[in-house]
Structure formats: C-alpha cells, structure tokens
Design an enzyme around this catalytic site. Structure first.
Site, PDB file in Angstrom:
ATOM      1  N   LYS A 297     -25.161 -23.865  -6.054  1.00 18.82           N
ATOM      2  CA  LYS A 297     -23.864 -24.558  -5.695  1.00 18.82           C
ATOM      3  C   LYS A 297     -23.755 -25.019  -4.351  1.00 18.82           C
ATOM      4  CE  LYS A 297     -21.697 -21.610  -9.449  1.00 18.82           C
ATOM      5  NZ  LYS A 297     -21.330 -20.380  -9.779  1.00 18.82           N
TER       6      LYS A 297
ATOM      7  N   GLN B 200     -17.646 -15.795  -7.116  1.00 13.33           N
ATOM      8  CA  GLN B 200     -18.735 -15.649  -8.230  1.00 13.33           C
ATOM      9  C   GLN B 200     -18.868 -14.252  -8.907  1.00 13.33           C
ATOM     10  OE1 GLN B 200     -21.290 -17.872  -8.493  1.00 13.33           O
ATOM     11  NE2 GLN B 200     -21.985 -16.852 -10.162  1.00 13.33           N
TER      12      GLN B 200
ATOM     13  N   ASP C  38     -12.566 -23.130 -10.557  1.00 13.55           N
ATOM     14  CA  ASP C  38     -13.217 -22.341 -11.839  1.00 13.55           C
ATOM     15  C   ASP C  38     -12.457 -22.470 -13.174  1.00 13.55           C
ATOM     16  OD1 ASP C  38     -15.788 -21.529 -11.924  1.00 13.55           O
ATOM     17  OD2 ASP C  38     -15.353 -19.600 -10.855  1.00 13.55           O
TER      18      ASP C  38
END
Ligand code: NAD
Length: 286
Positions: A53, A97, A120
């Site tokens: 990422k 994460q 997200d």
C-alpha cells in the site's frame, strides 16, 4: 473460453487517474493527499499488505506515513494514535491494517477513525450511508469488483447477481453496490440451502468466501460473469500457491468473463484505496 478480466491492467488505469488527481490537488490546493497506515504487531501477511500500500501510494505521488505499534500495545495506545491522526490536517486517509491482535477491539478502533478519513469505508457512518444509497467512502474490495463488472457490462440494471459470503468488508457492501446498480441481488452464505442451484441462476457471481476452488462449473450458469475475491494460500508439492474461491479451470471454459487469482481483485483493492484517499482529501478541502 471466458474473457479474463485483467485486474493488473485495469488497476493501472485506475492508478493513472488517481495520479493525475493527486497532481491536480497539489497544483490547485497546494497540499499532498496523504495516507496513514497503522500496523499493530508482526503478522507477516499484514506486513506485506502494508508495504504494498505504501509503495503504490508513493508511485502515484501521494504522501504516506506508516505507524508500527508493538503487538503488546494497549487499546489506549492505539486509540491515542488514531486521535492524533484524526486531528492532523496533513493526514487525509487512515487505514488500520486488520486483523488486530486478539486483545484489541476492532469495532472500537474502526468507530474511532474519523468517518471523513475512513478510506477503508468500515466506519458505521459510512456503512450506513452506503446502505442508504448516499455518498460515502466505499469499501475498497467491492468497489474494485464493481469497476471490473462495469468493464464487462455497460449496464448492470436488471441482472441477477449472487454474492457468496456475507462479511462486513466484502459480501455485504458488494451486495449494496450491486443493488445501487439495479441488480436483483441474493446473498448466499454458509447456511444457504442448495447453494449451487442459487448460484446457477445468476448472471453475475461474486465469490468472497475464503475456500479454495469451492465454486466449480456446477455452480455457474454458462455465460455468467464470475468475480473471484478469494485469496487462499495452498501448499502444493511444498510450494505455496495463491488460489481463489473459484475453480478457474472448470469455470473459465463456460463463463462469459472471469477474474483470475492472482492478478484479479487484489490489485483493484489497492487502487481503490488510493482513489478513496484522494476523494477523502478533496472532501476535506471543500
Ligand atoms: P470472512 O471469513 O469474513 O467471510 C466469509 C464468508 O463466507 C462468511 O460470510 C461465510 O458465511 C461464508 N462462507 C463460509 N463458508 C461457506 C460455504 N461453504 N459456502 C458459502 N459461504 C460460505 O471472509 P472475507 O473477509 O469476506 O474474505 C473472503 C475471501 O476474500 C478471503 O479469501 C479473503 O482472503 C479474500 N479477500 C480478498 C481481498 C482482495 O483484495 N482480493 C480483500 C478482502 C478479502
């Protein structure tokens, strides 16, 4: 043989668009859209995801900051970090994460991230906005699947779609997005009866289960479009191989279009994360 939906190629197109949007924001507003990634602990798979990422963010000219917390960090440590990222005007997107170490409460962490920086799309406010068909930050993996589907179908309206899997991060938001495109949507899951027959009726099958090769040609109507979200690491002859939820070898010959694993949904997910970060930055400017 089905058309293979090339996620690498398609994600590169998305990344080119993101890159020019990043340049525009820099020029017009004098800021660098920046993503903060938080990793707690040493999980090897999570470390790879985070590295990818950050690398992609840098490639599109975006700023990125990575915060690594010890596996023994407390909920308070993590909450404090999120609070400081929420109030930092140089940070436009925050990604924690997952999964977190077991002693930490994921729901609490997700709800603590500012909805405006929730790239997200997991915050309850963004989840609710998506369910209500309002503008929101949309979870990256289903968003990537929709881009793939739109490449194959110029109009999804009226198509019957079955999403296999009902997780909060893939299955449910995927169903909401298909519904927004006027598909007739069924969510199938581990308790669905005669699931093969349910899937066989669909024009579109999206597999998000986490079981290698679960979906074979018995599950798929000839001419259907199949999107494979699953990522399953399987040992074959001592070698680790990545496989999807779909038995590609039996389904590809009968499907109209199919996404492979690897090289399908995976690259789309990262591209959509960066697209969400530029969107979040734009909204924070307005
Ligand atoms: P999850 O474990 O949270 O959910 C799996 C779902 O599958 C559950 O809703 C369950 O009801 C359903 N299920 C389980 N067994 C089933 C069966 N035999 N028949 C029908 N349904 C069944 O998983 P998730 O987080 O949604 O992820 C699903 C898969 O997608 C995993 O392999 C994951 O690694 C992968 N994934 C890939 C990406 C990507 O970027 N490509 C992103 C997220 C998840």
């Amino acid at each position: 043989m089905a058309h293979i939906i090339d996620g690498k190629e398609l994600s590169n197109q998305v990344l080119i668009e993101v890159s020019s949007e990043v340049e525009r924001i820099k020029e017009v507003h004098g800021i660098v859209p920046t993503l903060a990634v938080v990793l707690v602990g040493e999980d090897p798979a999570s470390q790879v995801y985070v590295r990818n990422k950050i690398k992609r963010a840098e490639e599109v000219g975006m700023g990125s900051v990575s915060h690594r917390l010890d596996a023994k960090s407390t909920q308070k440590d993590l909450n404090n970090l999120i609070d400081s990222l929420n109030t930092d005007s140089q940070i436009h997107g925050i990604l924690v994460q997952l999964p977190l170490p077991e002693h930490l409460n994921e729901d609490e962490v997700i709800a603590r991230i500012s909805p405006a920086k929730d790239v997200d799309g997991f915050h309850p406010l963004n989840v609710g906005a998506l369910a209500a068909g309002r503008e929101s930050l949309v979870p990256c993996t289903p968003q990537g699947c929709m881009i793939m589907l739109r490449q194959v179908h110029s109009d999804l309206s009226g198509k019957s779609a079955v999403v296999v899997g009902r997780s909060n991060i893939v299955g449910k938001p995927m169903a909401a997005l298909l519904l927004q495109e006027n598909c007739t949507v069924t969510i199938a899951h581990s308790r669905t009866q005669d699931i093969e027959a349910v899937c066989r009726k669909a024009d579109i099958v999206v597999a998000a289960v986490g079981r290698a090769k679960l979906i074979n040609s018995e599950w798929v109507r000839p001419g259907a479009t199949v999107i494979d979200v699953g990522i399953n690491a399987i040992e074959i002859d001592g070698k680790r191989k990545l496989m999807g939820d779909v038995d590609f070898d039996t389904v590809a010959p009968i499907a109209d279009a199919i996404s492979p694993v690897p090289g399908g949904v995976g690259p789309m997910t990262i591209a959509c994360l960066l697209m969400n970060t530029t969107r979040a930055a734009e909204r924070q400017l307005s």
